[in-house]
Design an enzyme around this catalytic site. Structure first.
Site, PDB file in Angstrom:
ATOM      1  NE  ARG A 108      48.516  79.205  -2.913  1.00 35.46           N
ATOM      2  CZ  ARG A 108      48.538  79.716  -1.716  1.00 35.46           C
ATOM      3  NH1 ARG A 108      48.002  80.913  -1.492  1.00 35.46           N
ATOM      4  NH2 ARG A 108      49.091  79.064  -0.719  1.00 35.46           N
ATOM      5  NE  ARG A 118      52.655  81.451  -1.306  1.00 36.06           N
ATOM      6  CZ  ARG A 118      51.994  81.142  -0.176  1.00 36.06           C
ATOM      7  NH1 ARG A 118      51.099  81.948   0.304  1.00 36.06           N
ATOM      8  NH2 ARG A 118      52.283  80.064   0.482  1.00 36.06           N
ATOM      9  CG  ASP A 121      48.721  84.038   0.457  1.00 40.65           C
ATOM     10  OD1 ASP A 121      47.956  83.061   0.599  1.00 40.65           O
ATOM     11  OD2 ASP A 121      49.310  84.586   1.416  1.00 40.65           O
ATOM     12  CG  ASP A 123      46.585  84.956   3.857  1.00 40.28           C
ATOM     13  OD1 ASP A 123      46.177  83.897   3.355  1.00 40.28           O
ATOM     14  OD2 ASP A 123      47.782  85.206   4.060  1.00 40.28           O
TER      15      ASP A 123
HETATM   16  P1  ADP Z   1      49.857  81.486   4.300  1.00 39.31           P
HETATM   17  O1  ADP Z   1      48.759  82.394   3.841  1.00 39.31           O
HETATM   18  O2  ADP Z   1      50.106  81.529   5.782  1.00 39.31           O
HETATM   19  O3  ADP Z   1      51.113  81.700   3.516  1.00 39.31           O
HETATM   20  P2  ADP Z   1      48.531  79.431   2.812  1.00 39.31           P
HETATM   21  O4  ADP Z   1      48.023  80.522   1.917  1.00 39.31           O
HETATM   22  O5  ADP Z   1      49.316  78.340   2.179  1.00 39.31           O
HETATM   23  O6  ADP Z   1      49.397  80.005   3.995  1.00 39.31           O
HETATM   24  O7  ADP Z   1      47.256  78.874   3.570  1.00 39.31           O
HETATM   25  C1  ADP Z   1      47.240  77.620   4.141  1.00 39.31           C
HETATM   26  C2  ADP Z   1      45.886  77.371   4.795  1.00 39.31           C
HETATM   27  O8  ADP Z   1      45.672  78.310   5.830  1.00 39.31           O
HETATM   28  C3  ADP Z   1      44.669  77.571   3.917  1.00 39.31           C
HETATM   29  O9  ADP Z   1      44.358  76.438   3.195  1.00 39.31           O
HETATM   30  C4  ADP Z   1      43.560  77.941   4.901  1.00 39.31           C
HETATM   31  O10 ADP Z   1      42.654  76.878   5.132  1.00 39.31           O
HETATM   32  C5  ADP Z   1      44.308  78.214   6.182  1.00 39.31           C
HETATM   33  N1  ADP Z   1      43.913  79.438   6.873  1.00 39.31           N
HETATM   34  C6  ADP Z   1      43.736  79.500   8.206  1.00 39.31           C
HETATM   35  N2  ADP Z   1      43.380  80.731   8.588  1.00 39.31           N
HETATM   36  C7  ADP Z   1      43.322  81.483   7.452  1.00 39.31           C
HETATM   37  C8  ADP Z   1      43.003  82.855   7.213  1.00 39.31           C
HETATM   38  N3  ADP Z   1      42.686  83.681   8.217  1.00 39.31           N
HETATM   39  N4  ADP Z   1      43.048  83.296   5.924  1.00 39.31           N
HETATM   40  C9  ADP Z   1      43.374  82.451   4.917  1.00 39.31           C
HETATM   41  N5  ADP Z   1      43.689  81.157   5.080  1.00 39.31           N
HETATM   42  C10 ADP Z   1      43.662  80.667   6.348  1.00 39.31           C
HETATM   43 MG    MG Z   2      47.096  82.252   2.435  1.00 40.74          MG
END
Ligand code: ADP
Ligand code: MG
Length: 204
Positions: A108, A118, A121, A123
């Protein structure tokens, strides 16, 4: 909350924590992570992520595998999604740095469309009952309560777990969102397999 056993940290884990941030001595958090992929070999990407995660966290449980309709941006391939529970002594910002690095390693690149396609991902959904509100990190994940593709696998692992801000259990949150667009395509243990035998819809 579980304390880390003395002398239980592997050399590799120590190297990783030195690189990504400080471990909190004698302390391990229970963290739920959401995994998703909709580009390339989705199954291989998720398996690789789970394998690499174990360099710094103890992988305790992995949900079934789901194929899900994309949310936010609908004109893109279907996702594979799962949730896992890990135990880690890494603090949450360091864990996020590790996950971002792992996303890069799996292909990614930053700057993609928001909620767009992507290869991986990763999270942070929940971290014990902690609340983090920093520019780069929000915990619990801010969109957890509205995403069936997160709540369905999460409810498999922790239906009675309470959301620290909303005061509702994961099961209650799922009941308000519904399970539409989320299809279970492989039972637990899918991450240990090779190839896609028995996994309907997943690529070779
Ligand atoms: P999403 O997961 O919502 O689709 P992205 O993967 O593009 O979005 O993440 C965008 C930004 O979200 C990351 O660069 C990160 O800094 C931020 N972010 C904020 N909170 C979290 C979390 N709990 N887990 C992962 N990323 C996070
Ligand atoms: Mg994310």
């Amino acid at each position: 909350m579980r304390s880390r056993q003395k002398g239980n940290t592997s050399a590799q884990e120590l190297m990783t924590t030195r690189r990504y941030g400080e471990e909190m001595p004698g302390f391990a958090a229970t963290v739920y992570l959401g995994l998703g992929a909709n580009v390339g070999d989705r199954l291989a990407n998720l398996r690789l992520a789970l394998q690499r995660l174990q360099t710094l966290a103890r992988l305790e449980e992995v949900s079934s595998l789901y194929e899900t309709q994309p949310q936010g941006v609908s004109d893109q391939p279907l996702f594979l999604n799962a949730v896992c529970r890990v135990s880690t002594g890494l603090e949450s910002q360091a864990l996020l740095r590790f996950l971002k690095n792992l996303e890069w390693e799996i292909g990614r690149r930053p700057g993609g469309q928001r909620w767009g396609p992507r290869p991986i991902d990763l999270d942070i959904l929940l971290c014990d009952d902690r609340v983090v509100d920093a520019p780069e990190l929000t915990v619990p994940h801010p969109r957890l309560a509205e995403r069936a593709f997160v709540l369905v696998p999460l409810c498999e692992l922790a239906p009675e777990l309470g959301h620290p801000l909303l005061g509702k259990t994961m099961k209650e949150l799922l009941a308000s969102v519904g399970k539409k667009g989320v299809k279970r395509i492989a039972p637990r243990g899918w991450e240990k397999g090779e190839g896609n035998e028995g996994i309907a819809g997943a690529e070779a």
